[in-house]
Design an enzyme around this catalytic site. Structure first.
Site, short mmCIF file in Angstrom:
data_model
loop_
_atom_site.label_atom_id
_atom_site.label_comp_id
_atom_site.label_asym_id
_atom_site.label_seq_id
_atom_site.Cartn_x
_atom_site.Cartn_y
_atom_site.Cartn_z
N SER A 37 0.83 -1.20 0.00
CA SER A 37 0.00 0.00 0.00
C SER A 37 0.87 1.26 0.00
O SER A 37 1.60 1.50 -0.95
CB SER A 37 -0.95 -0.05 1.20
OG SER A 37 -1.98 0.91 1.07
N HIS A 85 -7.18 -6.20 0.82
CA HIS A 85 -6.07 -5.25 0.73
C HIS A 85 -4.80 -5.69 1.47
O HIS A 85 -3.71 -5.65 0.92
CB HIS A 85 -6.52 -3.88 1.26
CG HIS A 85 -5.46 -2.84 1.16
ND1 HIS A 85 -4.96 -2.39 -0.04
CD2 HIS A 85 -4.78 -2.16 2.12
CE1 HIS A 85 -4.03 -1.47 0.18
NE2 HIS A 85 -3.90 -1.32 1.48
N ASP A 136 -10.18 -5.36 -3.44
CA ASP A 136 -9.48 -4.48 -2.50
C ASP A 136 -10.44 -3.36 -2.13
O ASP A 136 -10.85 -2.58 -2.99
CB ASP A 136 -8.22 -3.93 -3.17
CG ASP A 136 -7.33 -3.14 -2.23
OD1 ASP A 136 -7.86 -2.51 -1.30
OD2 ASP A 136 -6.10 -3.12 -2.44
#
Length: 245
Positions: free
Chosen positions: A90, A221, A191
Site C-alpha cells: 500500500s 487489501h 481491494d
C-alpha cells in the site's frame, strides 16, 4: 503497540527493505520480512514515524518523515549489501517507488503489494479544509478476507497525515517513468481500500522492461496477512533469486 516493533536481520550480501502501509505497522509485513531473513537475506522493516503508537501521534507526522525513515533503512542496506531490493504494501509500495525514482542506481528491484499511488475518492478534495475541522475519520485497517486474521493498525484515520500522503501522489506518479528496475506487482482482485486503477497506473507508467503482475484471487487489501500470504512470500523470494541470478 505490542507487536508493532520494527524487524531487522543481517544476512548475506543481498538486502531487502520492507515497508508497511498507512496507519499500519511492521506487523503487517513481518511474515514476509521473516521469511526473507530465513532465506539468508539482510532485511530491514522499519516502523514508520507515527505508526504503531497512537493515531494522534501519527497526525503530527507527514510523508517527508515516512520517506526519510524508509530511506535511512535503505541506506543501511546499501552500505552493507551488494544489491538491495525494496518491497512495500500500500503506502509502503508508494515509498518503494519513490526510493526507486530517487535512488535508481542502488535499487535492484521492486516487489509491490497493492501499491497506493492514487485513491480516486472525490471526497478527498475536501481534505485541506476538513483536516482543520475533524482530526480523524473511521479507520481503514484489517481489510482481510481471512476472518481470524487482524491487522495491527489504527481504528481511526488521522486526516492531517492522510492529506500529506495524498499530496505526495502527484510527484510519485510524475516520476514513474524513471522506474526502470525489475518489478513484481501483486494486487488483490478485491481491494476495499485502494482502487484497481492504482496498480494499473503504476504498470502503465513505469519504464521497467522486466515486469511481472500477479493477481491475488483470495485476499483483500492487507494480502500479506491474508489467504495469499504464502503466494506473496514465495513469489517475492523467486523474484529476488531470479533477478540476482
Amino acid at each position: 503497540m505490542p507487536g508493532a516493533e520494527p524487524f531487522s536481520s543481517d544476512g548475506g550480501d543481498v538486502g531487502v527493505l520492507v515497508c508497511h502501509g498507512f496507519t499500519g505497522s511492521p506487523q503487517s509485513m513481518r511474515p514476509l520480512a521473516q521469511s526473507l531473513a530465513a532465506e539468508g537475506f539482510s532485511v530491514r522493516l522499519p516502523r514508520l514515524p507515527g505508526h504503531g503508537t497512537t493515531w494522534q501521534e501519527m497526525n503530527r507526522t507527514q510523508w517527508a518523515d515516512w520517506l526519510a525513515c524508509a530511506e535511512s533503512a535503505f541506506a543501511e542496506l546499501v552500505d552493507s549489501c551488494d544489491r538491495v531490493f525494496v518491497a512495500g504494501l500500500s503506502m509502503g509500495g508508494a515509498l518503494a517507488l519513490r526510493i526507486a525514482e530517487r535512488q535508481a542506481p542502488h535499487v535492484a528491484g521492486l516487489a509491490l503489494v497493492n501499491p497506493c499511488v492514487t485513491l480516486g475518492d472525490p471526497r478527498l478534495v475536501a481534505l485541506p479544509v476538513l483536516k482543520h475541522v475533524l482530526a480523524s475519520l473511521p479507520g481503514i485497517a484489517s481489510d482481510i478476507a481471512q476472518p481470524e486474521r487482524t491487522e495491527l493498525a489504527y481504528d481511526r484515520t488521522p486526516l492531517k497525515a492522510l492529506h500529506s500522503f495524498v499530496q505526495a501522489f502527484p510527484e510519485v506518479v510524475r516520476d514513474l517513468p524513471q522506474v526502470t528496475q525489475p518489478l513484481l506487482l501483486m494486487r488483490s482482485a478485491v481491494d476495499h481500500v485502494v482502487p484497481a486503477k492504482s496498480s494499473q497506473l503504476v504498470l502503465s507508467r513505469v519504464s521497467s522492461k522486466d515486469v511481472t503482475e500477479i493477481v491475488l484471487e483470495r485476499s483483500f487489501h492487507v494480502a500479506t496477512l491474508d489467504y495469499d500470504a504464502d503466494v506473496i512470500e514465495r513469489e517475492t523470494l523467486a523474484f529476488i533469486r531470479r533477478v540476482t541470478g
